[in-house]
Design a protein around this motif. Sequence first.
Motif: not given
Length: 128
Positions: A60-70
Amino acid sequence: MTAPPPPSAPLPPPPSYEETLGSNNSAQNPPKGGQPPPYPHPGPAIYVQNQVAFYDQPVHMVCPSCGHLIVTHIDRKSGTLSWISCGTLCLLGCWAGCCLLPFCIDAFLDVDHNCPNCHALLGSYRRL
């Protein structure tokens, strides 16, 4: 710097939600009266791949590419451990198909973590 207001004076209200999400560029939104804004705006978050621990389970993390919580999407692929185990089983006489078992067991496979939104490769977990 100015002195703090006296204790009897009411404090100014905090900025609204829209103001806190507004632009960080002070040239576009100059502060009123030449004073700095009451609360500093946070800068963009910077994520370094080595700070996130990738294992064989989704993360569970924030994508550094698109910025979404995924929650990362994982892809299991054969790696060094799978091939070494297959070769070892062949040398031990399990050449009739049993040597292919390491390619079917998740504990022998490497894991790639991808973003489900932008499909960017976020990290990998290698067994060897």
